[in-house]
Scaffold this motif. Sequence first.
Motif, mmCIF file in Angstrom:
data_model
loop_
_atom_site.group_PDB
_atom_site.id
_atom_site.type_symbol
_atom_site.label_atom_id
_atom_site.label_comp_id
_atom_site.label_asym_id
_atom_site.label_seq_id
_atom_site.Cartn_x
_atom_site.Cartn_y
_atom_site.Cartn_z
ATOM 1 N N ARG A 20 0.741 -1.016 0.014
ATOM 2 C CA ARG A 20 -0.191 -0.002 -0.019
ATOM 3 C C ARG A 20 0.893 1.043 -0.038
ATOM 4 N NH1 ARG A 20 -4.127 0.800 4.416
ATOM 5 N NH2 ARG A 20 -4.715 2.565 3.264
ATOM 6 N N VAL A 21 1.021 1.867 -1.163
ATOM 7 C CA VAL A 21 1.655 3.222 -1.197
ATOM 8 C C VAL A 21 0.725 4.298 -0.922
ATOM 9 C CG1 VAL A 21 3.093 4.422 -2.732
ATOM 10 C CG2 VAL A 21 3.147 2.151 -3.023
ATOM 11 N N LEU A 22 1.212 4.811 0.346
ATOM 12 C CA LEU A 22 -0.141 5.599 0.799
ATOM 13 C C LEU A 22 -0.001 7.180 0.264
ATOM 14 C CD1 LEU A 22 0.544 5.131 4.714
ATOM 15 C CD2 LEU A 22 -1.116 4.009 3.132
ATOM 16 N N ASN A 23 0.734 7.465 -0.805
ATOM 17 C CA ASN A 23 0.529 8.999 -1.287
ATOM 18 C C ASN A 23 0.589 8.573 -2.894
ATOM 19 O OD1 ASN A 23 3.541 7.757 -1.641
ATOM 20 N ND2 ASN A 23 4.091 9.859 -1.927
ATOM 21 N N SER A 24 0.405 7.266 -3.344
ATOM 22 C CA SER A 24 0.312 7.048 -4.507
ATOM 23 C C SER A 24 -0.990 7.669 -5.380
ATOM 24 C CB SER A 24 -0.178 5.407 -4.790
ATOM 25 O OG SER A 24 -1.190 5.062 -4.120
ATOM 26 N N ASP A 25 -2.093 7.941 -4.815
ATOM 27 C CA ASP A 25 -3.267 8.690 -5.352
ATOM 28 C C ASP A 25 -3.333 10.237 -4.911
ATOM 29 O OD1 ASP A 25 -3.972 6.435 -6.421
ATOM 30 O OD2 ASP A 25 -5.256 5.616 -4.707
ATOM 31 N N THR A 26 -2.400 10.786 -4.550
ATOM 32 C CA THR A 26 -2.437 12.241 -4.127
ATOM 33 C C THR A 26 -2.369 13.249 -5.125
ATOM 34 O OG1 THR A 26 0.068 12.438 -3.782
ATOM 35 C CG2 THR A 26 -1.172 11.815 -1.720
ATOM 36 N N ALA A 56 3.967 1.970 2.399
ATOM 37 C CA ALA A 56 4.942 2.694 1.717
ATOM 38 C C ALA A 56 4.726 3.887 1.437
ATOM 39 C CB ALA A 56 5.747 1.616 0.393
ATOM 40 N N TYR A 57 5.662 4.734 1.111
ATOM 41 C CA TYR A 57 5.428 6.113 0.296
ATOM 42 C C TYR A 57 6.274 6.079 -1.036
ATOM 43 C CZ TYR A 57 4.112 8.852 4.468
ATOM 44 O OH TYR A 57 3.183 9.403 5.712
ATOM 45 N N GLN A 58 5.877 6.587 -1.868
ATOM 46 C CA GLN A 58 6.661 6.856 -3.143
ATOM 47 C C GLN A 58 7.569 8.091 -2.829
ATOM 48 O OE1 GLN A 58 4.719 7.493 -6.823
ATOM 49 N NE2 GLN A 58 6.501 8.507 -7.901
ATOM 50 N N VAL A 59 8.932 8.164 -2.932
ATOM 51 C CA VAL A 59 9.683 9.137 -2.805
ATOM 52 C C VAL A 59 10.348 9.414 -4.041
ATOM 53 C CG1 VAL A 59 11.542 10.318 -1.353
ATOM 54 C CG2 VAL A 59 9.915 8.429 -0.363
ATOM 55 N N GLY A 60 10.270 10.524 -4.877
ATOM 56 C CA GLY A 60 10.792 10.763 -6.174
ATOM 57 C C GLY A 60 10.633 9.512 -6.863
ATOM 58 N N PRO A 61 11.566 9.015 -7.594
ATOM 59 C CA PRO A 61 11.315 7.867 -8.345
ATOM 60 C C PRO A 61 11.187 6.214 -7.500
ATOM 61 C CG PRO A 61 13.608 8.293 -8.486
ATOM 62 C CD PRO A 61 12.905 9.333 -7.547
ATOM 63 N N LEU A 63 -1.655 14.675 2.950
ATOM 64 C CA LEU A 63 -2.024 14.741 1.547
ATOM 65 C C LEU A 63 -0.721 15.663 0.616
ATOM 66 C CD1 LEU A 63 -6.095 14.717 0.838
ATOM 67 C CD2 LEU A 63 -4.320 12.976 0.093
ATOM 68 N N GLU A 64 -0.717 16.623 1.365
ATOM 69 C CA GLU A 64 0.236 17.609 0.729
ATOM 70 C C GLU A 64 1.753 17.137 0.813
ATOM 71 O OE1 GLU A 64 -0.420 21.066 2.935
ATOM 72 O OE2 GLU A 64 -2.240 21.672 1.793
ATOM 73 N N MET A 65 1.948 16.592 2.005
ATOM 74 C CA MET A 65 3.304 16.032 1.913
ATOM 75 C C MET A 65 3.393 14.931 1.191
ATOM 76 S SD MET A 65 5.298 14.031 5.233
ATOM 77 C CE MET A 65 4.178 12.470 4.854
ATOM 78 N N GLY A 66 2.579 13.996 0.989
ATOM 79 C CA GLY A 66 2.609 12.987 0.054
ATOM 80 C C GLY A 66 2.890 13.366 -1.422
ATOM 81 N N ALA A 67 2.244 14.373 -1.822
ATOM 82 C CA ALA A 67 2.240 15.253 -3.206
ATOM 83 C C ALA A 67 3.808 15.362 -3.343
ATOM 84 C CB ALA A 67 1.353 16.217 -3.351
#
Length: 474
Positions: A20-26, A133-138, A77-81
């Motif tokens: 689950r990438v928690l910022n995937s849909d930001t 997980a988070y997506q961080v850059g690539p 949400l903002e941080m995730g984006a």
Amino acid sequence: MMASLLSLLSWMGLWSSPLRVLNSDTPPINITVTPTQMVGMTSVFMDILVENFVTEDGRRVSYLALENSDIYSTNFLEMGALLKKVDPLQMDEAERKSFFINLYNLLTIHALVSMNRLPSSTLSVTDFWRRFAYQVGPYTLHLDDIEHGILRDNRPHPTTGTVFFGATDPRLALSVAADHRIHAALNCGALGCSPLTSYSPRQQLDQDLDDAMKRLCNTSVTLKNDNTLVINSIFKWFSSDFADSEALTLRFLADCVDDPQIKRSLLKAAQGTLSFTYHYDWTLNAVSGVGGRVKIEVYFESLCPDSVHFFTHQLYPTWLDLRDIMDLVFVPFGKARATPTGTGDYEFECQHGPDECYGNKVMSCAQESLPIHTQMEFFHCMMSKPYPASTGEQCSKTVRIEWAPIDECSKSSVGSSLLYKNGIRTSALKPRVYFIPTIVIDGHYNDNQLKNSLADLKSQICNAYQGPPHQGCF
């Protein structure tokens, strides 16, 4: 049984939970930040969470209060984006270290708040550290990637031997030099974890980590009455991060602690002349609400006699005494059934007939527009009448609120949609609803708690309350 099996398979490396990438849909954000600014932002965000939702000692988190806050609905949400737009390889090593310490702790908190129900422990959540997980850059990074791949310089996991970044994995470049002090900075969501605080790459990072290590040492060893030692399991699991052998790790601890008696006992343990055991408290580090407020969810029906009795004899009197320590949530639906019509509306079948469905809709619409104290007065007024479902207009005058918007909502597809959402929330309750009303306290309920809540709600709330002494609980 199935959860236990999956946990075993996960531990053996034979199964893994869907990531689950928690910022995937930001949603996209029209802001550009430099890597250094992103480091500062995560540090400040961690500061905000600690100040508003963490107890003074850093050991407990008000997850439920955070869930209901604008900080959770907006700032995460903002941080995730922004995380998706930053390249951590452009940070220097000190920046990367503080950034990923903060990010690990933020991701742990975010993961727990994102779950439908708070678990009793992160250990009870199958694959917790590899599920979120988070997506961080690539790069996509779960908790184990951050801890073991980056902050431990890609050392093997202490229990599974897993190495998270292969030789050709581009994420390997994110790793920083191994530093045993990170174990005093990372918080895994358990009472045995190190306290939560914010870290920044300014000159005091080393001093802050030294201080954190000192705190961990001095709170990790207990000398029991039988002259045996109980040591935080961190020093067993990660012994190789502290020294080359268990005996040397015990000597490291002896050098680190302040208490002379514990220091001597650790040296004896290192020499093999004093027995010791390891222990870790995996209990979730949750505290109720802001300042210890207790979250109460009431699942009920507008024409249910037991719901009426509970409102008038338990809930409302308790609210008058304890409302400043209650986070109250109403869920009017009960044992109703909902069927989508295919036209954006829903048909409902309620336990006590169509009038009850209408009463539930009125309350669902009121929930959407009224603050909780007004909801309480309005619902109590309705539930105190001989036929609650039809008393919305009368009670709106008593409570001095506008009836027309609620009436319009309750007779439209909007009201149906709001009631349907309450139905989804009711059906998601575990264990499943078998009695109405059902009262959930801080995300949990069982047979015994439900019976006690129906008979003496006030005592149940006072027992769950973890804030400063309250006059209503004496």
